[in-house]
Design an enzyme around this catalytic site. Structure first.
Site, PDB file in Angstrom:
ATOM      1  N   HIS A 198       0.965  -1.046  -0.040  1.00  0.00           N
ATOM      2  CA  HIS A 198       0.104   0.159  -0.184  1.00  0.00           C
ATOM      3  C   HIS A 198       0.851   1.122   0.009  1.00  0.00           C
ATOM      4  O   HIS A 198       0.344   2.252  -0.604  1.00  0.00           O
ATOM      5  CB  HIS A 198      -0.942   0.048   1.169  1.00  0.00           C
ATOM      6  CG  HIS A 198      -2.302  -1.056   1.047  1.00  0.00           C
ATOM      7  ND1 HIS A 198      -2.634  -1.486   2.251  1.00  0.00           N
ATOM      8  CD2 HIS A 198      -2.714  -1.297  -0.138  1.00  0.00           C
ATOM      9  CE1 HIS A 198      -3.877  -2.351   1.656  1.00  0.00           C
ATOM     10  NE2 HIS A 198      -3.728  -2.269   0.432  1.00  0.00           N
ATOM     11  N   ARG A 305     -13.059  -0.607 -15.552  1.00  0.00           N
ATOM     12  CA  ARG A 305     -13.156  -1.767 -14.464  1.00  0.00           C
ATOM     13  C   ARG A 305     -13.997  -1.559 -13.593  1.00  0.00           C
ATOM     14  O   ARG A 305     -13.963  -1.154 -12.590  1.00  0.00           O
ATOM     15  CB  ARG A 305     -11.776  -2.051 -14.036  1.00  0.00           C
ATOM     16  CG  ARG A 305     -10.377  -2.298 -15.144  1.00  0.00           C
ATOM     17  CD  ARG A 305      -9.348  -2.644 -14.501  1.00  0.00           C
ATOM     18  NE  ARG A 305      -8.135  -2.883 -15.298  1.00  0.00           N
ATOM     19  CZ  ARG A 305      -7.333  -1.806 -15.274  1.00  0.00           C
ATOM     20  NH1 ARG A 305      -7.346  -0.667 -15.050  1.00  0.00           N
ATOM     21  NH2 ARG A 305      -6.191  -2.406 -16.590  1.00  0.00           N
ATOM     22  N   GLU A 440      -8.971 -12.542 -24.411  1.00  0.00           N
ATOM     23  CA  GLU A 440      -8.039 -12.827 -23.517  1.00  0.00           C
ATOM     24  C   GLU A 440      -7.736 -14.255 -23.287  1.00  0.00           C
ATOM     25  O   GLU A 440      -6.956 -14.624 -22.467  1.00  0.00           O
ATOM     26  CB  GLU A 440      -8.323 -12.141 -22.206  1.00  0.00           C
ATOM     27  CG  GLU A 440      -9.668 -12.141 -21.735  1.00  0.00           C
ATOM     28  CD  GLU A 440     -10.111 -11.167 -20.611  1.00  0.00           C
ATOM     29  OE1 GLU A 440      -9.245 -10.679 -19.855  1.00  0.00           O
ATOM     30  OE2 GLU A 440     -11.321 -11.081 -20.484  1.00  0.00           O
ATOM     31  N   ASN A 463      -2.948  -8.989 -20.623  1.00  0.00           N
ATOM     32  CA  ASN A 463      -2.497  -9.405 -19.471  1.00  0.00           C
ATOM     33  C   ASN A 463      -2.901 -10.878 -19.111  1.00  0.00           C
ATOM     34  O   ASN A 463      -2.072 -11.657 -18.907  1.00  0.00           O
ATOM     35  CB  ASN A 463      -3.095  -8.358 -18.556  1.00  0.00           C
ATOM     36  CG  ASN A 463      -2.768  -7.027 -18.394  1.00  0.00           C
ATOM     37  OD1 ASN A 463      -2.052  -6.846 -19.456  1.00  0.00           O
ATOM     38  ND2 ASN A 463      -3.108  -6.309 -17.371  1.00  0.00           N
ATOM     39  N   ASP A 464      -4.144 -10.965 -19.454  1.00  0.00           N
ATOM     40  CA  ASP A 464      -4.646 -12.540 -19.230  1.00  0.00           C
ATOM     41  C   ASP A 464      -4.330 -13.549 -20.677  1.00  0.00           C
ATOM     42  O   ASP A 464      -3.944 -14.537 -20.401  1.00  0.00           O
ATOM     43  CB  ASP A 464      -6.098 -12.400 -19.075  1.00  0.00           C
ATOM     44  CG  ASP A 464      -6.645 -12.711 -17.431  1.00  0.00           C
ATOM     45  OD1 ASP A 464      -5.598 -12.720 -16.595  1.00  0.00           O
ATOM     46  OD2 ASP A 464      -7.477 -12.018 -17.360  1.00  0.00           O
ATOM     47  N   ARG A 474       0.931 -14.897 -13.427  1.00  0.00           N
ATOM     48  CA  ARG A 474       1.706 -13.749 -13.669  1.00  0.00           C
ATOM     49  C   ARG A 474       2.260 -13.096 -12.460  1.00  0.00           C
ATOM     50  O   ARG A 474       3.068 -12.289 -12.487  1.00  0.00           O
ATOM     51  CB  ARG A 474       1.037 -12.537 -14.654  1.00  0.00           C
ATOM     52  CG  ARG A 474      -0.147 -12.106 -13.960  1.00  0.00           C
ATOM     53  CD  ARG A 474      -0.639 -10.912 -14.942  1.00  0.00           C
ATOM     54  NE  ARG A 474      -1.837 -10.024 -14.535  1.00  0.00           N
ATOM     55  CZ  ARG A 474      -3.132 -10.362 -14.842  1.00  0.00           C
ATOM     56  NH1 ARG A 474      -3.549 -11.507 -15.809  1.00  0.00           N
ATOM     57  NH2 ARG A 474      -4.161  -9.817 -14.261  1.00  0.00           N
ATOM     58  N   CYS A 511      -6.338  -2.986 -24.830  1.00  0.00           N
ATOM     59  CA  CYS A 511      -6.503  -2.261 -23.559  1.00  0.00           C
ATOM     60  C   CYS A 511      -5.719  -3.157 -22.348  1.00  0.00           C
ATOM     61  O   CYS A 511      -5.677  -2.728 -21.206  1.00  0.00           O
ATOM     62  CB  CYS A 511      -8.090  -2.368 -23.249  1.00  0.00           C
ATOM     63  SG  CYS A 511      -8.508  -4.241 -22.661  1.00  0.00           S
TER      64      CYS A 511
END
Length: 584
Positions: A198, A305, A440, A463-464, A474, A511
């Site tokens: 964080h 998202r 994806e 990403n996926d 990942r 994206c």
């Protein structure tokens, strides 16, 4: 007698936030918290010791709540993290276990708390997931706040600092970083922390240079030492030599000049040297990010998202709540488009309030559209909210994780039901909005032409797609080296999807994170992509690079890339061909 000259020390850590700053060190000290001794408590004295612990927790909680109340509403990210810590003060694993340890071991509250927090730390560190490991920091920070009230240690007051300095700390909690005054704190460095912590998240939101995970920086630095913090490369230099200082002064000036130049030119059209237009969109998670979308001259939102609203509310939101949020984003950005990706939960984003069957491998389980089709009442609620928001501006609907034609047919049936309900309820809405799917999953790549018959656009989620095509997690460091955007298999899959979209005459965008990396841009352009969606902060740099490329040249370049069999060869070829532009 003059003090001996200090030698230059160079430490390598983790980049917390980009940028370069030079200044004097201000050591954040919590002396007293670690000076804890164990002593026994009589059976009669146990209730009083438990009350002493409870009082310390209450004082720490009240202090923490006061910090939250003092924050401005625009510091949403810090507020969310601080509220997470607020819950941890009464967490059974920490609070309940400490009380139990005082009872069973008959020991003082300080030692019981230290023992329990160590046990939790050992338990979390056995987990392979880097995200969960980073949550150990949250437990440690909350424990430290309670411990300070138990031992009577003096609290650090970052808000009281009245000079321009660089903070040096073992760690900085969200409560600490929320007190940072940007006009006084140039940057910070810590022993602990990482990209998933964080503290790392807040470092980026503050946009000040930070280097974390340095191990023992607090033992190497003294107050007023001269520091160079290079957040771009994750390097800290203590007491730099004169040549080093001059070199970094030049680097800092150059970096600031580049940032100013990017900001100044960010509103220029993203058009190549041979006149090909690129459309650069933004990926967002929160309504508040609309400001950054505008500031960085994005042509709209290519990926909203939507699951983060579900996570923030800690319950399933109502149609009205969703509608109000979606309407706000659409109205703020009109006439630019907003692409709403429907709920993508499970996998790496779990709703804590949702009870269900525990899955051994959530990434391959009931996530995204699979969950929505299983729970149509939740799906319909969201679809209705999006269609209602669409009446107030330019809106697109995007469905994640489609793997077969059957799924998109079922999705369209549910959209039809949502339309019928809205008609019966006589609500204002717009059903004529583009419908797209995320590509994806490798199966979607293979049947892209078939899927194109049912939708208006494709959005490639790299990403996926990398994760599923390479069979890797990942976030797993053991196999992270296989996660490469220049893997020949990925590049060829992207080409297949672009070719299918062009053949069926539907729109296509990308994206995934691949879209925001300048190194990938010549390949993506050469493959024929003309719309990219990315973190809005990446847009000015990508815009600048677009204006230095020739689209015809990238097509010829990609013809050679497609024939290559190794990611390392492709990367070297990109740098060899476009190195002069990339270095600028």
């Amino acid at each position: 007698m003059a003090e001996p000259e200090k030698n230059q020390i160079v430490l390598k850590g983790i980049s917390g936030a980009p940028g370069i700053c030079i200044g004097k060190a201000y050591l954040v000290d919590r002396e007293g918290v670690d000076l804890i001794k164990r002593y026994p408590i009589s059976e009669e004295g146990v209730p009083a010791e438990i009350n002493r612990f409870k009082n310390a927790v209450k004082r720490a909680t009240d202090e923490h709540a006061a910090i939250i109340d003092s924050l401005h509403n625009d510091l949403r990210e810090q507020m969310d993290i601080l509220e997470t810590h607020l819950v941890l003060f009464k967490d059974k694993m920490l609070y309940g276990k400490t009380i139990e340890t005082i009872k069973t071991d008959r020991i003082n509250a300080e030692w019981a708390l230290k023992k329990v927090s160590r046990q939790i730390r050992r338990m979390f560190m056995k987990v392979n997931d880097p995200y969960l490991k980073s949550r150990v920091t949250d437990i440690a920070q909350v424990s430290e706040q309670v411990m300070r009230h138990l031992v009577g240690a003096q609290d650090i007051r970052i808000s009281d600092i009245n000079k321009r300095v660089i903070l040096v700390a073992h760690d900085l909690s969200p409560a600490d970083t929320s007190q940072i005054q940007l006009e006084l704190i140039k940057g910070f460095v810590t022993d602990r922390g990482g990209k998933d912590s964080h503290t790392g998240i807040i470092a980026k939101s503050l946009a000040i240079p930070a280097v974390m995970g340095l191990g023992n920086v607090t033992h190497c630095v003294e107050n007023d030492d001269i520091l160079i913090v290079d957040g771009n490369s994750g390097v800290l230099i203590i007491n730099p030599e004169e040549d080093t200082l001059f070199s970094y002064e030049a680097r800092r000036a150059n970096y600031e000049h580049q940032q100013a130049s990017l900001a100044r030119d960010s509103h220029l059209p993203a058009v190549t040297l041979d006149g090909v237009k690129m459309r650069l969109m933004a990926n967002i998670e929160l309504v508040e990010e609309v400001v950054s979308v505008r500031d960085n001259a994005a042509k709209g939102v290519g990926l909203f998202r939507t699951e983060f609203l579900y996570i923030d509310l800690k319950r399933f939101p109502s149609e009205e709540e969703l509608f109000e949020k979606y309407k706000e984003v659409v109205e703020l950005l009109t006439p630019k488009p907003v692409t709403f990706r429907t709920l993508d939960i499970n996998g790496d984003k779990v709703l804590p309030y949702m009870k269900g069957v525990e899955e051994e491998n959530p990434a391959l389980g009931l996530r995204a559209v699979r969950f929505c089709l299983k729970r149509p009442e939740i799906f319909i609620t969201q679809i209705k909210a999006i269609l209602r928001a669409a009446a107030f501006g330019n809106t697109r609907l995007l469905i994640p994780m489609i793997s077969c034609v059957d799924e998109i047919i079922k999705v369209k049936e549910i959209i039809g039901k949502a339309v019928e309900e809205l008609k019966k309820e006589q609500k204002v809405f717009n059903q004529d909005i583009p419908l797209g799917i995320m590509i994806e999953i490798p199966s979607a790549v293979i049947i892209a032409e078939d899927l194109a018959e049912h939708v208006d656009f494709f959005s490639i989620g790299t990403n996926d797609l990398i994760q599923y095509s390479m069979a890797i997690d990942r976030r797993n460091r053991q196999v992270a080296h296989l996660y490469h955007t220049m893997n020949p298999a990925l590049i060829r899959m992207v080409k297949m999807v672009v070719d299918a979209a062009n053949k069926k005459n539907i729109e296509i965008t990308m994206c995934g994170e691949m879209a925001g990396d300048p190194l990938n841009l010549p390949i993506l352009m050469g493959l024929g992509l003309r719309e990219l969606s990315m973190n809005s902060m990446s847009i000015p740099l990508i815009n600048q690079m677009v204006r230095r490329l020739n689209a015809v040249d990238t097509r010829a370049f990609v013809e050679k890339v497609i024939k290559m069999g190794k990611a390392s060869d492709i990367e070297a070829f990109v740098k060899e061909t476009y190195g002069n532009i990339l270095s600028d």
